[in-house]
Design a protein around this motif. Structure first.
Motif, short mmCIF file in Angstrom:
data_model
loop_
_atom_site.label_atom_id
_atom_site.label_comp_id
_atom_site.label_asym_id
_atom_site.label_seq_id
_atom_site.Cartn_x
_atom_site.Cartn_y
_atom_site.Cartn_z
N SER A 33 5.80 -3.60 -0.65
CA SER A 33 4.75 -2.66 -1.06
C SER A 33 5.32 -1.34 -1.55
O SER A 33 4.59 -0.35 -1.66
N HIS A 63 -3.65 1.78 -4.09
CA HIS A 63 -2.62 1.06 -3.35
C HIS A 63 -3.28 0.59 -2.06
O HIS A 63 -3.61 1.39 -1.19
N PRO A 75 -1.84 -6.75 -1.87
CA PRO A 75 -0.96 -7.74 -1.24
C PRO A 75 -1.50 -9.15 -1.44
O PRO A 75 -2.71 -9.38 -1.42
N HIS A 90 3.66 -7.38 -1.94
CA HIS A 90 3.80 -7.90 -0.58
C HIS A 90 3.92 -9.42 -0.59
O HIS A 90 3.18 -10.13 0.10
#
Length: 286
Positions: free
Chosen positions: A50, A196, A221, A250
């Motif tokens: 990440s 994010h 992710p 991720h």
């Protein structure tokens, strides 16, 4: 909103993740930058897991979830922390090692505060990890302006958070409270917005985040096991967040997180959201 003023410069990239969960994804075609973007665009560089390096049109550098030196996907140049040159905002979504590992070292090297869940920073301050001036507290809903032209807002994420600390007196690891995991809205003075998501499962308030902030770019992710898998991530992007473009993250660094970029691309189907599969170290312009 930015997307109505200037089109994204990044082209749709469809690339499969490399075979093997710990191997870097296969290299996609580099997106073309517009004439405006070439001189005043936003540079986004994925550094594995990440971790991202985001450079604003004004030259400010934002680093997220810095697991770098032991990250199998981080390019060698970024394993040397001095290679960043400057960091104006350092964002940590939660206390797990693969998101906070190099935060203290970067904070000291660049004299930049760690922006993280307030309770995580309080734990780090109590343990003496960093001085108080490098561990300012904030919480979900809070907004700060860590650098000119940059506004950061902490938003919800659905995940756990602990902080594992090696006690120098005993030489043993200790587990401490890490507050509640968060995501970030990064808004630039051009109006360009990045979401994010941090580590997270799907949750209904992603729709609220999408409607309230209308992100131009989402970083989500896809690895599964610890976070959304490709199918859940694609559903969240298409139906709840609805950004203009998305970069999966991720995945590929932990053998338990088996989600792949190819599976995410397939799950996105014919969605109008642009899917950009980044290669670690590749600079993408928007």
């Amino acid at each position: 909103m930015f997307r109505r003023l200037m089109p994204l410069a990044a082209a749709l990239v469809l690339a499969a993740c490399a075979n093997g969960p710990a191997a870097p994804p296969s290299t996609p075609t580099r997106p073309e930058a517009s004439a405006a973007g070439a001189s005043r665009g936003v540079d986004v560089v994925w550094l594995g897991q990440s971790a991202f390096k985001i450079t604003t049109p004004g030259g400010q550098v934002i680093v997220t979830d810095p697991w770098l030196r032991s990250n199998p996907l981080t390019p060698p140049e970024y394993k040397r922390l001095e290679s960043f040159g400057r960091i104006d905002a350092l964002l940590v979504s939660h206390g797990h090692f693969d998101h906070i590992a190099d935060a203290a070292a970067l904070a000291q090297m660049y004299n930049v505060p760690v922006r993280a869940p307030g309770d995580l920073n309080n734990t780090a301050m109590t343990l003496g990890v960093l001085p108080a001036n490098l561990l300012p507290r904030m919480n979900k809903g809070g907004t700060v302006s860590p650098a000119p032209g940059v506004k950061i807002t902490a938003v919800r994420a659905e995940h756990s958070s602990i902080f594992v600390w090696r006690n120098p007196a005993t030489g043993k690891d200790e587990t401490h409270p890490g507050g509640e995991a968060i995501g970030w809205i990064i808004e630039l003075d051009t109006g360009f917005r990045i979401y994010h998501a941090g580590d997270t499962a799907v949750f209904g308030d992603m729709k609220l985040i999408g409607e309230r902030y209308q992100p131009d770019l989402a970083l989500v992710p896809i690895g599964g096991h610890f976070t959304m898998d490709p199918a859940d991530a694609a559903w969240a992007v298409k139906t709840l967040i609805r950004p203009t473009a998305v970069i999966p993250m991720h995945y590929g660094a932990n053998p338990l997180a088996t989600g792949t970029a190819q599976a995410f691309v397939e799950a996105m189907g014919d969605s109008p959201v642009k899917v950009i599969v980044a290669t670690p170290g590749q600079a993408l312009k928007f």
